[in-house]
Write an enzyme that holds these catalytic residues in place. Structure first.
Site, PDB file in Angstrom:
ATOM      1  N   SER A   1       0.828  -1.206   0.000  1.00 39.74           N
ATOM      2  CA  SER A   1       0.000   0.000   0.000  1.00 39.74           C
ATOM      3  C   SER A   1       0.869   1.264   0.000  1.00 39.74           C
ATOM      4  CB  SER A   1      -0.959  -0.035   1.197  1.00 39.74           C
ATOM      5  OG  SER A   1      -1.964   0.926   1.080  1.00 39.74           O
TER       6      SER A   1
ATOM      7  N   HIS B   1      -7.521  -5.734   0.027  1.00 44.17           N
ATOM      8  CA  HIS B   1      -6.331  -4.895   0.177  1.00 44.17           C
ATOM      9  C   HIS B   1      -5.322  -5.525   1.140  1.00 44.17           C
ATOM     10  CE1 HIS B   1      -4.036  -1.226  -0.124  1.00 44.17           C
ATOM     11  NE2 HIS B   1      -4.064  -1.053   1.189  1.00 44.17           N
TER      12      HIS B   1
ATOM     13  N   ASP C   1      -9.670  -5.281  -4.194  1.00 47.47           N
ATOM     14  CA  ASP C   1      -9.096  -4.263  -3.332  1.00 47.47           C
ATOM     15  C   ASP C   1     -10.008  -3.035  -3.345  1.00 47.47           C
ATOM     16  OD1 ASP C   1      -7.557  -2.225  -2.144  1.00 47.47           O
ATOM     17  OD2 ASP C   1      -5.683  -3.085  -2.875  1.00 47.47           O
TER      18      ASP C   1
END
Length: 274
Positions: free
Chosen positions: A95, A254, A225
């Protein structure tokens, strides 16, 4: 406690365990190096040296009010790497940590990096612009800032129990330990760092960084996600990288490395050994 002090006086906490080829883990927003516990133990057991730091303003690092941007994040990572004199290192970023790792490898990694992994990562650019029409509108990120400022604790509980791990999807059972650990890590960090970090992960354009990277890179992304939508991230990054392998995971969220560690760890190990 293992820590270094950067040139601007920020104390960065890090873990450095084991021996062998080093793997440097870069965590997501607004978490800490603890988010990689499962991967750290797995790769430690497979003969790697594992390193993970808490980003400035996060976890056990100091909570200053400045420097919450990708340039500082990458420079802080570089300071840890140089302090430990890491070479032939594999960098793994999730991320926001994927953005940090991208900028680190592009700007600081010459002669020190063997491979890179971008997992559900924010590059090339999350924000919708004229040049990036598939991005998310600014209003989405304004909403995150507003929720954080109004009630950070509740916002973190809602995010972890919902879209981050896909627990809001029909038929998906909530893993309460994941939710509790996410909230715990988030609340360890500073509100100002986390607030500013939303701008850092959403508005930083990594296009030129990706083009500059010349090491083998595995780009991994779940196609469900809800935080960093796959269509405007992983495939675009893979096209910009010189030596990319793109792997999309059907139905994965995610935070896929926490809820599907057996699959993700296996694929990481195969890439590291290839």
């Amino acid at each position: 406690m293992n820590s270094i002090t950067t040139k601007d006086g920020t104390e960065i906490f890090f873990k450095d365990w084991g021996s062998g080829q080093p793997i440097v883990f870069h965590h997501g927003w607004p978490l800490s190096s603890d988010d990689w516990d499962t991967q750290i133990l797995f790769f430690l057991d497979h003969g790697y040296r594992v390193i993970a730091h808490d980003r400035r303003g996060h976890g056990r690092s100091s909570q200053g009010i400045t420097g919450h941007d990708m340039d500082h994040y990458a420079a802080d990572a570089a300071a840890v790497v140089e302090h430990l004199d890491l070479r032939d290192a594999i960098h793994v970023g999730h991320s926001t940590g994927g953005g940090e790792a991208t900028r680190y490898v592009a700007r600081h990694g010459a002669g020190r990096v063997a491979k890179l992994v971008l997992m559900n990562a924010v590059p090339p650019l999350m924000l919708k612009t004229a040049a990036n029409p598939g991005g998310l509108p600014r209003e989405v990120f304004d909403g995150l800032r507003d929720a954080l400022a109004r009630n950070r604790s509740q916002f973190y509980r809602d995010l972890a129990s919902g879209p981050f791990y896909g627990f809001n999807r029909p038929g998906v059972k909530t893993i309460q330990g994941c939710v509790d650990n996410w909230w715990r890590q988030g609340m360890m960090g500073g509100a100002k760092a986390h607030y500013d970090g939303i701008k850092a992960f959403s508005e930083t354009d990594f296009t030129e960084d990706l083009k500059a990277i010349d090491v083998p890179t595995l780009v991994m992304h779940g196609d469900d996600d809800q935080i960093v939508p796959v269509a405007d991230s992983a495939p675009l990054s893979a096209k910009l990288l010189k030596h990319a392998t793109l792997k999309i995971y059907p139905g994965y969220p995610h935070g896929m490395f926490a809820v599907h560690p057996d699959v993700i760890n296996r694929d990481l190990l195969a890439f590291f050994r290839s």
